[in-house]
Enzyme design. Structure first.
Site, PDB file in Angstrom:
ATOM      1  N   GLY C  72      59.862 105.173 -62.625  1.00  0.00           N
ATOM      2  CA  GLY C  72      59.851 105.850 -61.326  1.00  0.00           C
ATOM      3  C   GLY C  72      60.928 105.352 -60.378  1.00  0.00           C
ATOM      4  O   GLY C  72      60.701 105.191 -59.181  1.00  0.00           O
ATOM      5  N   CYS C 130      64.825 113.249 -63.406  1.00  0.00           N
ATOM      6  CA  CYS C 130      63.861 112.175 -63.648  1.00  0.00           C
ATOM      7  C   CYS C 130      62.436 112.729 -63.628  1.00  0.00           C
ATOM      8  O   CYS C 130      61.996 113.273 -62.623  1.00  0.00           O
ATOM      9  CB  CYS C 130      63.988 111.082 -62.600  1.00  0.00           C
ATOM     10  SG  CYS C 130      62.819 109.744 -62.915  1.00  0.00           S
TER      11      CYS C 130
END
Ligand SMILES: Cc1cc2nc3c(=O)[nH]c(=O)nc-3n(C[C@H](O)[C@H](O)[C@H](O)COP(=O)(O)OP(=O)(O)OC[C@H]3O[C@@H](n4cnc5c(N)ncnc54)[C@H](O)[C@@H]3O)c2cc1C
Ligand SMILES: Cc1cc2nc3c(=O)[nH]c(=O)nc-3n(C[C@H](O)[C@H](O)[C@H](O)COP(=O)(O)OP(=O)(O)OC[C@H]3O[C@@H](n4cnc5c(N)ncnc54)[C@H](O)[C@@H]3O)c2cc1C
Ligand SMILES: Cc1cc2nc3c(=O)[nH]c(=O)nc-3n(C[C@H](O)[C@H](O)[C@H](O)COP(=O)(O)O)c2cc1C
Ligand SMILES: Cc1cc2nc3c(=O)[nH]c(=O)nc-3n(C[C@H](O)[C@H](O)[C@H](O)COP(=O)(O)O)c2cc1C
Ligand code: FES
Ligand code: FES
Lengths: 258, 304, 304, 258
Positions: C72, C130
């Site tokens: 993350g 992402c």
């Protein structure tokens, strides 16, 4: 023919000259019936890059010792892992798979068995069966070099053996189809297994001379039992599975340009 | 023994294990190894309105923990199936499902109609997700509108249980699943293969005759599991989960993620007895954890 | 020795091997094992305008021939990078690239502007893919319009080589690549991780704190290779290929499929010297096949 | 500290009671410097389900024989594969990784080393180093059952050893934090490694009694060298990597609710 999933026990695993192994496997139970030309799908354990089973021909079955023989060329991770197996290790196999070489008809007396490289593997079993039936098969075995000639002494037990090597280190120089025996003797049926170009040359010779010819094909396989349709070859009746309709095909059924 | 029965629409299964289309032939190929009637359901080969020769070979490439295939729906057509294969397999004591494929909506409908007439086929799996054919196939499964159109058309023509098999080659699979649900499907199954490719560096050529092929096997499991979880959260109809299931633990994971049943594909090639082992292993899991029924774990993943 | 130099926009690289963002730290972590200046390019961690703590742990799950991560985008922010890290790494004798991430277009632009001021950073890799962040991230990379908007905005603010990193979690990656090319990118890199999931069946809980994560490693190679091939056929700008490259043969496959350079990610964890081995292995391949330059094999897959 | 990537040679690989192995590795070269609490990332070959390296603590380094020891619990495919290694086999390791237990300050005399299960592994190396520095460390080792008590004779060479087992098959019954030694003796510093609940109980005891305490954490790791950020733990300064900022943390820096 009934297929089995068996854990066989390695009774010996011998490194041969060149890059080959001769593996013998046995079982407490009597080994199942197997025909010449059939093969096994072998599970390779402990090889991270080997996801699927590997097809390996029935090289020979010794009913006296209850042993199944594999003749294996070490070409990649899977076969190399098989070479690590030791006496007493287990090998999981599905067998017998595929069809088989067909037996000669009553008119066929002179039989030629042509093997190239590790494609000689099924020829030993075929030769032994034919000899048991009273035939005197002729073997014509081709290899790159002397060190790639496998099991010569074993073949000699079942018939006359003629050899070609590409580098003239043994027998006649050149390819099997150049061997003088093909000019000297007239054959009624030819069986062959080996690299595709070799089999095509043999098939061309057979078809030119009106000789019946059976070839044992290779292909990339996933299931080995006709379920996935990954291993097809072109035949006059369309795509057929090498694993279940073959591996043995009569050249008259194939779409080879020969 | 825990209660392994599970339902997909009107379909009742003795256990949640089915075989994935194209990997189990017509079942017969495996009957030397196992009693195939012990499987919850057998989904036979992709069947089309007409005979298809499939793609040229090579059709297979091994990949890390998986394989690519480019079979391209080789089959003899639905009429051949009805005449020659159905009679042989129809009395197997389990659910036999046909995986229906096509190039046009009309093809799908015509094939489904013919299968609808077969008493012993209680359900079809509509394959709108085959990546290995030039026309139709996956194209239907990669947009909501086209998925909707083919499913509604088949729904009108087919009254028994209709499972629609989704393609993973999409941005948002839950969206497609919702469209398929709205169009009247009784269930969705996922995933079909993921489009992939293999190259022979030495020859500087693709390994497969079709350049690209469909990826399956253990390697796709994390992706399949994620998609099953996303779809199970989105739709109300039962979900059939598959993709890379190699053992009973994998199967339990799919059930926990929300699948009411699972299919086993590529794993059949490595272990022809795997379907039976997985059914037994699910039972062991249930007993070990004190669950009475497989229904007690479906969708019971705790994410909070 | 073959000529291994390759170009990506204005960027000249001594060899086609780069390190994938998030898998090679800032390069320093590997300098006990290899001379990192021998690598063609080092792409450092995903960097955002502000400090990010990333996701809670567990952040990692092993999968068949791969792994899931849910880091993350943990990083200390672009200012910290400029003040504390850049001075340490800027004189490494290779290309140092920053992977720029953000939650909004403004974030991306602001970060890119700050990096543009750094003399020793010749290029950025814009991460619009992402899967492990709630806002932005992959969302930008999964539609043409949003990809176009963020890339054009950054293009205006950033004059050096702009590589845009694409998400594989899409129906049609070539379409996204074309949008990004039209928006002014100098190159595209692909693939980022594929969204996946892992479940602990015994605990009936997801393995990752975020439930889903990004799949990488050998298992994704067939998918990555297919996408690189599709994109390389579609766009005119150079393509950087990655996803599951574990050895030199894999790297050659990506070059043949059309990549002008490649990145190595997960493989660094298994062999910290792999980048150097792959560069050497590409050279061996070229010599063995009689090619003078790596450019002679880029896109040279024969599919006819 | 410099890290190395080495192929070490297995000099012995012993099956211990329970489900553990003691592996000794050596090299032609002198083994690198390693500190107590550091670990290695081990590459497991030939295990298809093991993709990443496996972190294993430095159990002990015998400088006389130039041997590195690993104490390994067989929990899954990776560790089980390690158990198959034989004398002479090679094992590829990255080491030494991570920080280490900190040495006692001048005021800290009485040192307690608490190990639980296979978490005792780093405690042997730590004990030996402390003993070499002139300390008389006390070991408190906890295990499920007698068969899970590992290397007791080795620990006894470096200090007094107290034991708890959950099933009372050896030493006192219960958990380490119930052991009577904690009431009898006052410690200045505690080092611990083992299951998280045990370490938390030890940390709670330490913090209640104002004793400095260092714990060695586990986490899921991919790179082992601080590059991937997969292995973080919560600290008062935010997420820190267990592999490079740890595995050893002072409990005052952690956000444990104790
Ligand atoms: C019916 C049949 C019978 C066979 N019998 C034998 C036998 O008795 N003895 C024997 O040594 N080999 C036999 N083979 C070939 C054998 O299956 C392959 O050599 C083996 O699968 C390679 O596995 P690997 O993991 O070592 O190599 P891989 O790493 O899989 O491949 C190494 C190289 O071999 C090529 N290759 C792999 N599989 C095949 C294949 N099936 N056909 C052609 N090329 C391939 C690959 O493209 C690659 O270049 C047979 C194959 C078939 C289809
Ligand atoms: C810094 C560090 C030092 C370690 N030192 C040792 C040691 O000296 N001796 C030893 O035996 N073990 C040690 N471990 C634990 C060891 O790394 C794992 O047991 C091993 O990775 C399991 O691999 P496997 O393939 O056998 O099991 P897997 O198949 O990977 O897993 C089996 C089971 O163990 C769990 N597991 C796997 N890895 C971990 C992990 N890192 N932490 C907690 N649970 C895990 C899995 O969730 C699963 O339930 C250490 C771990 C770390 C992080
Ligand atoms: C060789 C092969 C052939 C397949 N044929 C079909 C098919 O005809 N119809 C279909 O819907 N799916 C087909 N599939 C996809 C599988 O049914 C399944 O969706 C996919 O392989 C993922 O599951 P697995 O990982 O368990 O194999 C095929 C897969 C393989 C490997
Ligand atoms: C632990 C980890 C962290 C990652 N972090 C980033 C990141 O910050 N930015 C990014 O663009 N990609 C990130 N990635 C994706 C990789 O750069 C790469 O695209 C992906 O892993 C596929 O390549 P591989 O299979 O070679 O690892 C990360 C991957 C991993 C495994
Ligand atoms: S290998 Fe599956 S059909 Fe032949
Ligand atoms: S395991 Fe990669 S940072 Fe710790």
């Amino acid at each position: 023919m009934r297929k089995y999933l068996l854990d066989l026990t390695v009774s010996s695993n011998e490194k041969l000259s060149g890059n080959y192994i001769l593996m013998k496997l046995t079982s407490e139970e009597k080994l199942p019936e197997m025909l010449p030309g059939q093969f096994a799908e072998v599970r390779v354990d402990g090889s991270p890059s080997t996801f699927l089973r590997r097809p390996i021909s029935i090289h020979y079955v010794d009913r006296n010792t209850n042993e199944l023989w594999f003749l294996i060329q070490l070409v990649g991770d899977g076969t190399r892992k098989l070479a690590d197996l030791k006496k007493g290790d287990l090998l999981n196999v599905m067998l017998p798979l595929g069809n088989s070489f067909s037996m000669p008809t009553t008119e066929q007396k002179e039989l030629l068995l042509v093997g190239g490289g590790v494609g000689t593997a099924p020829m030993l079993m075929l030769g032994s069966v034919l000899k048991n039936l009273g035939f005197e098969p002729t073997f014509l075995l081709g290899a790159r070099s002397k060190k790639d000639l496998l099991q010569l002494d074993k073949f000699e037990a079942y018939g006359n053996v003629f050899v070609t090597t590409e580098d003239a280190t043994y027998g006649e120089k050149g390819f099997v189809t150049n061997h003088s025996i093909l000019k000297q003797k007239k054959f009624d049926k030819i069986y062959t297994c080996g690299p595709t170009p070799m089999m095509k040359a043999v098939a061309a010779y057979a078809s030119k001379n009106g000789i019946e010819c059976e070839v044992s094909l290779e292909n990339t396989m996933a299931c080995g039992i006709g379920a996935c349709l990954c291993c097809v070859t072109d035949t006059k009746e369309g795509h057929k599975c090498v694993c279940s309709d073959g591996p043995v095909f009569n050249i008259k059924d194939l779409k080879w340009q020969i | 023994m825990a209660d392994l029965t599970t339902n997909i629409g009107k379909l009742v299964m003795k256990n949640p294990v089915m075989t994935a289309s194209g990997t189990f032939g017509y079942g017969e190929e495996f009957s030397d190894f196992i009693d195939i009637s012990k499987i919850g359901g057998i989904i036979v080969k992709g069947t089309t309105i007409k005979h298809r020769e499939g793609n040229p070979y090579p059709r297979m490439a091994e990949t890390p923990s998986g394989m690519l295939n480019a079979v391209g729906l080789q089959n003899k057509g639905v009429d051949y199936f009805i005449e020659h294969i159905y009679p042989r397999i129809k009395d197997t004591d389990t659910n036999i499902l046909v995986n229906v494929s096509g190039s046009t909506v009309a093809d799908y409908v015509a094939t489904a109609e013919k299968i609808a007439a077969l008493d012993h086929i209680p359900a079809i799996e509509l394959n709108i997700s085959c990546p290995n054919v030039k026309e139709g196939g996956m194209a239907f499964g990669t947009s909501c509108a086209s998925a909707e159109s083919v499913v509604s058309a088949v729904r009108k023509a087919y009254g028994k249980t209709l499972i629609v098999k989704l393609s993973p080659n999409v941005t948002n699979i839950a969206e497609i699943a919702l469209a398929v649900e709205a169009a009247g499907a009784d269930s969705v199954s996922l995933i079909n293969t993921i489009m992939g490719m293999a190259i022979n560096a030495e020859k500087r050529r693709p390994v497969l005759s079709t350049v690209t092929g469909g990826l399956s096997g253990a390697c796709v499991k994390p992706i399949a599991l994620r998609m099953v979880w996303q779809v199970a959260k989105a739709v109300k109809i039962p979900v059939v989960g598959l993709g890379g299931i190699m053992n009973a633990t994998d199967a339990v994971e799919f059930l926990l993620a929300g699948a009411s049943a699972i299919e086993i594909g590529t794993a059949n090639f490595i272990d022809p007895t795997i379907t039976i082992k997985v059914a037994e292993g699910i039972n062991d899991y249930l007993e070990r954890h004190g669950f009475k029924s497989v229904k007690d774990i479906i969708g019971q993943l705790e994410t909070a």
